[in-house]
Design an enzyme around this catalytic site. Structure first.
Site, PDB file in Angstrom:
ATOM      1  N   CYS A  62     118.292  80.912  91.838  1.00 35.71           N
ATOM      2  CA  CYS A  62     118.413  79.654  92.603  1.00 35.71           C
ATOM      3  C   CYS A  62     119.299  79.765  93.836  1.00 35.71           C
ATOM      4  O   CYS A  62     119.385  78.835  94.623  1.00 35.71           O
ATOM      5  CB  CYS A  62     118.943  78.542  91.697  1.00 35.71           C
ATOM      6  SG  CYS A  62     120.700  78.742  91.294  1.00 35.71           S
ATOM      7  N   CYS A 134     130.105  91.083  82.634  1.00 38.99           N
ATOM      8  CA  CYS A 134     129.150  92.182  82.698  1.00 38.99           C
ATOM      9  C   CYS A 134     127.793  91.585  83.068  1.00 38.99           C
ATOM     10  O   CYS A 134     127.166  90.899  82.259  1.00 38.99           O
ATOM     11  CB  CYS A 134     129.104  92.856  81.324  1.00 38.99           C
ATOM     12  SG  CYS A 134     128.060  94.298  81.268  1.00 38.99           S
TER      13      CYS A 134
END
Ligand SMILES: [Zn+2]
Length: 146
Positions: A62, A134
């Site tokens: 997005c 991560c």
């Protein structure tokens, strides 16, 4: 979505609400697999794993700004690692595996990766890193600072 997302209403609600078919059309098959189906890229293969330019990492789904390059560090784990996210752009929830903490784009609910704590990692200045975000490279889109 499952009933789990109803329990997440105390968090910032998602503002992007595309259907599965619309996401499929918008994303590459690799992005779709990771962002929408929570797959993980192979370690060491990601575009941004060893990427240390100055700029902003945005959501590949997005475009929301997620991570500033100043928080990125080399964790040697095979995936891009950040010590913190930009404000409230990243949402957390318990992973379906029941022990890891999953991180998602707060704007479109795209899967980013996981957060790990207390690993004793240090940044370039020798300061202890409290958290390691991560993140899959595929979930990110880098915007270089001009
Ligand atoms: Zn997003």
């Amino acid at each position: 979505m499952s009933a789990l997302s109803d329990n997440q209403q105390q968090c910032k609600p998602s503002t992007v609400n595309l259907s599965d078919a619309e996401w499929k059309k918008k994303l590459t098959s690799k992005q779709y697999r990771i962002l929408r189906q929570k797959d993980t890229e192979y370690p060491g293969t990601g575009e941004y794993n060893k990427h240390f330019e100055i700029g902003i990492y945005k959501c590949a789904g997005c475009g929301q700004e997620l991570y500033d390059s100043s928080t990125k560090f080399d964790s040697h784990c095979g995936w891009p690692a950040f010590s913190s996210s930009i404000d409230t752009s990243v949402r957390r929830q318990m992973d379906v595996d029941g022990y890891r903490e999953e991180i998602l784009c707060a704007n479109c609910d795209g899967h980013l990766g996981h957060v790990f704590r207390g690993e004793g990692l240090r940044d370039v200045n020798g300061k202890i890193i409290q958290e390691r975000h991560c993140v899959n490279s595929v979930s990110l889109k880098f915007d270089k600072k001009q």
